[in-house]
Every structure is written in structure tokens, then in C-alpha cells.
Design an enzyme around this catalytic site. Sequence first.
Site, PDB file in Angstrom:
ATOM      1  N   GLY A 272       0.924  -1.251   0.069  1.00  0.00           N
ATOM      2  CA  GLY A 272      -0.022  -0.034   0.039  1.00  0.00           C
ATOM      3  C   GLY A 272       0.824   1.151  -0.087  1.00  0.00           C
ATOM      4  O   GLY A 272       1.796   1.257   0.525  1.00  0.00           O
ATOM      5  N   CYS A 273       0.357   2.421  -0.673  1.00  0.00           N
ATOM      6  CA  CYS A 273       1.101   3.532  -0.844  1.00  0.00           C
ATOM      7  C   CYS A 273       1.471   4.236   0.618  1.00  0.00           C
ATOM      8  O   CYS A 273       2.463   4.458   0.890  1.00  0.00           O
ATOM      9  CB  CYS A 273       0.660   4.560  -1.706  1.00  0.00           C
ATOM     10  N   ASN A 274       0.502   4.117   1.732  1.00  0.00           N
ATOM     11  CA  ASN A 274       0.564   4.676   3.038  1.00  0.00           C
ATOM     12  C   ASN A 274       1.692   3.601   3.588  1.00  0.00           C
ATOM     13  O   ASN A 274       2.436   4.118   4.355  1.00  0.00           O
ATOM     14  CB  ASN A 274      -0.878   4.501   3.733  1.00  0.00           C
TER      15      ASN A 274
ATOM     16  N   THR B 116       5.073   4.447   2.748  1.00  0.00           N
ATOM     17  CA  THR B 116       5.504   5.708   3.311  1.00  0.00           C
ATOM     18  C   THR B 116       5.928   5.604   4.782  1.00  0.00           C
ATOM     19  O   THR B 116       6.910   5.788   5.217  1.00  0.00           O
ATOM     20  CB  THR B 116       4.810   6.795   3.306  1.00  0.00           C
TER      21      THR B 116
END
Length: 342
Positions: free
Chosen positions: A148-150, A153
Site C-alpha cells: 500500500g502507498c501509505n 511511506t
Amino acid sequence: MTKKIAIIGASGYTGAELIRLIASHPGMEVAALAANSKAGQSMASVFPFLRHLDLPDLVIWEQIDFARIDLCFCALPHKTSQEVISQLPAEMKIVDLSADFRLRDPADYKNWYGNDHAAVEMQQEAVYGLTEFYRDRIAGARLVAGTGCNAATGQYSLRPLIQAGVIGLDDIILDMKCAVSGAGRSLKENLLHAELSEGYNAYAVGGQHRHLGEFDQEFSALAGRPVRVQFTPHLIPANRGILSTGYVSGDAKAVHETMLRAYADEPFIEVLPFGETPSTHHVRGSNFVHLGVTGDRIEGRAIVVAALDNLCKGSSGQAVQNANLMLGLPETQGLMAAPLFP
């Protein structure tokens, strides 16, 4: 020899981003594009910004001749993705951009996504796609599950610190500002311009966000015991980018030095000088991550700020980076373009 690539789900944002990246990739060629809802249309009609490229028209995925494909990207929503991937040829190399193969435990998948996993054996086979930490396994994998992009990060912010034991594990807070493209291309009332612009809001508050499943899985495995972070995402009126602000207990200088050591040889990760923090403007459209560390006025606390482009390093760029490894190509190939600014 140029590798032939198929993209299933090519009419979404991550599908378009894959095409944009592969268009200038010397080792890959887009050979097939599928999007069942827009089958029969040209990519120029779906995404006019790709009009200059000589691309195949969109088809339903069942019409692709996979015998001539070296690797398939699957950019479909979760649940749909596992149903399609389970029907692809058994020897096909696949990079999945959905959530379907990120969580190793089927019970965790059901808990976070609300349905039983339909391809449990493949779920166990999949390698988690956070390239910098799983590259050796990714290189030999058949199926890679993009993060997932979150989740990506937050992990770039915290993984080296948890592994090195330089921060406390019971009081980690992640506050993220997330651009609207992270919600996908389908129409949603809360994403209309009049509903979203000139303000921003928290969502999935109180531990409801599905990427917490990835944080739980990965951080707990690193620490050798359960680690539960507090995480609140916020939707901001921007097209691209994630900015994560992490609050941790630990010596700020030790945190910074740990980051410098961990990422010293990573081509896509830039650790800023101590006290400097990044902006999403500085990574826009790129496969780079910028990390900053600063101290807090409260002694024994540190702040870690991370910025990346959710569509590129957070999704499609990460997918191409993993595909490079799977296909025996240089890991950075096609991905070293500078960010767009302003």
C-alpha cells in the site's frame, strides 16, 4: 532482448502510471492492455496524455495471449485481483498492485478486507514488494505483492529504526497527508472538486485504515513481538503525493544516523541533513523517497518526515522496480527520471 509486458487494469491511475514509466524503459515494451469496462477503446481515448504512444487497444483480459508475455502487472481492485490472478498461467511472472497478496495470514486478510481469500495457496507464495527490504526474495519470485502507498511511506520512515532498536515501540504515531489519486479513479461523491477543494479531512480514524494490517505484520516481524502504531491519514486537495510525519521516542541524532546507515546505498532514498524536512513537491512524478529527521523540544523525542509520490514510488514505480529484479534487468532501469518541479 526487450521484455513483453501486459497490464490488466490499464484504465486506472496506476495502470496509466505503469504505461508512462514503461514508455521510456529500454528493457520493457507494452504488448497487451486490458480493462474490461473499456474494452475496445484506445488508450488515447481513455488517457489523452498517452496519445503520442503506439499502444495496443484495450481488451478484456481473457483475450490476452499470455504465451508471448514475460511479465504481467495486475492493477485491479482487491478481491477482483485475486480472482483474475488465480486464472493466469501458472508460470506467469506477476506483480500485483492490489491488496490481495500483501497479508500472509488469511485471517488477517479477512479481518481487514471483509471477505475470505479465494487464492490462499498463492497468498502464501507471494513476496511482499517493499523492494529495499525484500529485493533478494523478489528477484526469484513469481508473484510479488505491491505494498500500500501509505504502508510504504510509513515503513521507509520506521523499519530501520525498529530493526536497530533506537526508538520505543509502544508510542509510535504516524500522521499522513494523502493525495486524492490514492483513492483511485472511480467516481466518489467525497472526491468531487466542490466537496474536496479548499479543505482537508481525517479519514479511517481510530485504527480503521486497512494499511494498518501491513504495519502490524511488518513491524511485528521486525521487532519479534507485537507492534501497534497509531495511524491517521488525511485527505488533501492534491493530485499526487504522501507526506508522513512520524512521532517517536528516541535520541533524534541516533535516529538520523541510523537512517543514514540504512539507506546509504539505496538509489531511490534520500536522507536529508539533520533538521531538514521534505516536501511532496520534491518527489512528484518520481520513484524517489525523501526522509528528514529532526528533534523535538521535548527531550528524548524525534520527528521523522517522509515524502513520496503515491502513484510512482508508492505503487507503479515500485512495481516496475520489482519487475526489473524479477526479469533480471538493472533495478533502477527506467526509473531514474528527476521529479517534476514546480
